[in-house]
Design an enzyme around this catalytic site. Structure first.
Site, mmCIF file in Angstrom:
data_model
loop_
_atom_site.group_PDB
_atom_site.id
_atom_site.type_symbol
_atom_site.label_atom_id
_atom_site.label_comp_id
_atom_site.label_asym_id
_atom_site.label_seq_id
_atom_site.Cartn_x
_atom_site.Cartn_y
_atom_site.Cartn_z
ATOM 1 N N LYS A 145 0.964 -1.113 -0.049
ATOM 2 C CA LYS A 145 0.031 0.037 0.098
ATOM 3 C C LYS A 145 0.913 1.266 0.009
ATOM 4 C CE LYS A 145 -3.826 1.991 3.067
ATOM 5 N NZ LYS A 145 -4.384 1.686 4.107
ATOM 6 N N SER A 161 -9.431 1.955 3.270
ATOM 7 C CA SER A 161 -8.709 2.595 2.362
ATOM 8 C C SER A 161 -7.733 1.945 1.822
ATOM 9 C CB SER A 161 -7.894 3.735 3.039
ATOM 10 O OG SER A 161 -6.995 3.011 4.113
ATOM 11 N N SER A 171 -9.320 -0.780 7.477
ATOM 12 C CA SER A 171 -8.868 -0.395 6.326
ATOM 13 C C SER A 171 -8.393 -1.513 5.456
ATOM 14 C CB SER A 171 -7.884 0.658 6.227
ATOM 15 O OG SER A 171 -8.844 1.932 5.599
HETATM 16 N N1 GLN Z 1 -12.773 3.985 6.800
HETATM 17 C C1 GLN Z 1 -12.106 4.264 8.212
HETATM 18 C C2 GLN Z 1 -11.795 5.814 8.103
HETATM 19 O O1 GLN Z 1 -11.806 6.430 7.077
HETATM 20 C C3 GLN Z 1 -10.860 3.436 8.495
HETATM 21 C C4 GLN Z 1 -9.517 3.874 7.761
HETATM 22 C C5 GLN Z 1 -8.366 2.999 7.973
HETATM 23 O O2 GLN Z 1 -8.774 1.866 8.616
HETATM 24 N N2 GLN Z 1 -7.467 3.549 7.587
HETATM 25 O O3 GLN Z 1 -10.992 6.340 8.876
#
Ligand code: GLN
Length: 493
Positions: free
Chosen positions: A76, A151, A175
């Site tokens: 990532k 994400s 994420s």
């Molecule tokens: N979707 C969650 C957020 O927007 C989790 C993001 C993540 O785990 N990096 O914060």
């Protein structure tokens, strides 16, 4: 191209001379080309991967190869690799190259993993749909009009579509698990402090975890085992011994299972997801495990607590991107203040700006106690309730998400709807416990469903063994049909 569910299978073929690392890299590169429209990779390291494949093949021939020989990995775009670009899907880090390698990545490289490229993600890992990336949205292989989740969307799609054998993502509130669920692959968020965060671009430091995205629980165990353990560069990593997770995957005996009542009963959860989760619970009951409903009384406070604390931490972590030290600098600058303002305004996207503002607000002198201090207290209560439940039960099971993958653009105008995608995943991050998402079949539109299993902090050994067991129940096609039929709506039976 042959699909390998586990690295062990792939290595079997390598040793038998049926394939080589060079061949594998060539095949993955061809896949990346074919699936370019899914936008999973920000940058592909084709030549470098080929070169490294040659070296690993040579080491294999000399019987000197590492444990991960043959593993072609994507990372990532929040993980540092020395000499390579890293920019968290953001314009603000345009042109930045990392001078060092993340500890987790280095440990995989030391065992001969081959890195094939960096993968698209939501900007600074903020998002649940991979639509906030400066590099444009990622698309789900199961339906390119739909999101891959976020994400770590690029990382999940790359594994789903066979563009690499496994990926590394990061999980601050879901994420790794939520995109894994949307893409029908395995995503593991380890306990907080199991894997070093050194070289992971920070979003919210007291929540962030690096986690593997794989096709099998076996590979998740193997990657965790290689990455975990103390690191002099990260004082929050636990010194606990790292078990040989990959050697301890046999599950025996009966488990005490609590399942989150809301995730199988609430009308807000899609019927197909409720049915699939229920079907697994029924099967576990049939096998003699004790399965009981659990009411997580603080569930409704998980998201607000998460968003207050993570935006506060993000506003601090992202203050270093000032247009002076790294990456992007605005041209429209007349003095130091306008340099900061313009560079940050132009360099960050809308969602990141929203969270920095929110985080700055909750940390401001007049509101600090009302929001930040209070959220810290609630975090403690959530952690205590989670620990209490996990002392009564070995595992907490729920669905990963309330819906399967949604359409591109569907939730972009409504942040609250987007945040709700994480309703079942954030608890593990707030409490610091490990959680995994494993594939649990498809809905009526052929979209993947995930099942979440959570366990006590640093009990990954049990979590992985039990998840491997669950995967065998779910992926047994004969049983799967039977399971699914049993829960079809009456009129379709
Ligand atoms: N979707 C969650 C957020 O927007 C989790 C993001 C993540 O785990 N990096 O914060």
């Amino acid at each position: 191209m042959k699909e390998y569910l586990t690295l062990a299978d792939l290595q079997h073929d390598l040793r038998a001379g049926n394939t080589t690392c060079v061949k594998l890299v060539g095949q993955y590169l061809a896949r990346i080309e074919t699936y370019q429209h899914l936008n999973a990779f920000v940058e592909v390291y084709a030549e470098e991967a080929r070169q490294r494949a040659l070296e690993v093949d040579a080491r294999l021939a000399r019987h000197e190869a590492g444990r991960l020989a043959g593993l072609v990995l994507g990372i990532k775009d929040v993980l540092c690799l020395s000499g390579h670009g890293v920019q968290a899907g953001s314009k603000i880090l345009n042109g930045y190259r990392s001078p060092f390698t993340a500890t987790a990545v280095q440990r995989l490289l030391d065992e001969d993993a081959i890195i094939i490229g960096r993968q698209n993600c939501d900007e600074f890992a903020m998002g649940s749909s991979n639509e906030s990336s400066y590099f444009g949205p990622v698309r789900n292989t199961a339906d390119p009009e739909r999101v891959p989740g976020g994400s770590s969307g690029g990382s999940a799609v790359a594994v789903q579509a066979g563009m690499c054998h496994a990926s590394l993502g990061s999980d601050t509130g879901g994420s790794v698990r939520q995109p894994a669920a949307f893409c029908g692959v395995v995503g593991l968020k380890p306990s907080y402090g199991r894997i070093s965060r050194w070289g992971l671009l920070a979003y919210a430091s007291s929540f962030d975890c690096i986690g593997p995205i794989t096709k099998s629980v076996e590979d998740a165990a193997l990657l965790l085992e290689v990455m975990a353990g103390p690191d002099e560069f990260d004082s929050t990593v636990s010194g606990r011994e790292v078990p040989r997770y990959s050697q301890k995957l046999a599950w025996e005996g009966q488990a005490r299972i609590g399942y989150l009542r809301e995730s199988v009963e609430s009308e807000a959860v899609a019927p197909a997801i409720r049915q699939r989760t229920q079907a697994v619970l029924d099967e576990l009951r049939e096998q003699g495990h004790s399965v009981e409903p659990v009411d997580m009384t603080l569930l409704k406070y998980c998201l607000p607590t998460y968003y207050i604390l993570t935006t506060a931490e993000a506003s601090s972590n992202l203050s270093r991107f000032d247009g002076v030290r790294y990456g992007y600098r605005s041209e429209q600058v007349v003095d130091l203040e306008s340099l900061y303002k313009q560079s940050r305004t132009e360099g960050f996207g809308a969602e990141v700006r929203r969270r920095i503002l929110l985080g700055t607000f909750v940390l401001s002198a007049n509101y600090y106690d009302a929001y930040y201090t209070r959220a810290q207290r609630v975090r403690k209560l959530i952690r205590q309730e989670t620990e209490r439940l996990l002392s009564q039960y070995d595992f907490l099971i729920s669905s990963v998400t309330p819906t399967t993958s949604f359409r591109l653009g569907e939730k972009m105008e409504d942040s609250l709807q987007m945040y709700l995608a994480d309703i079942f995943t954030v608890q593990a991050n707030v409490a610091g416990v490990p959680a995994i998402s494993i594939p649990n079949g498809l809905d009526e539109d052929g979209l993947p469903i995930g099942l979440q299993i959570m366990s006590r902090a640093f009990s990954e050994e049990n979590l992985l063994a039990f998840s491997a067991h669950l995967s065998t129940i779910i992926s047994n096609p004969e049983k799967e049909n039977r399971l699914f039929e049993k829960h079809l709506p009456v009129e379709e039976k």
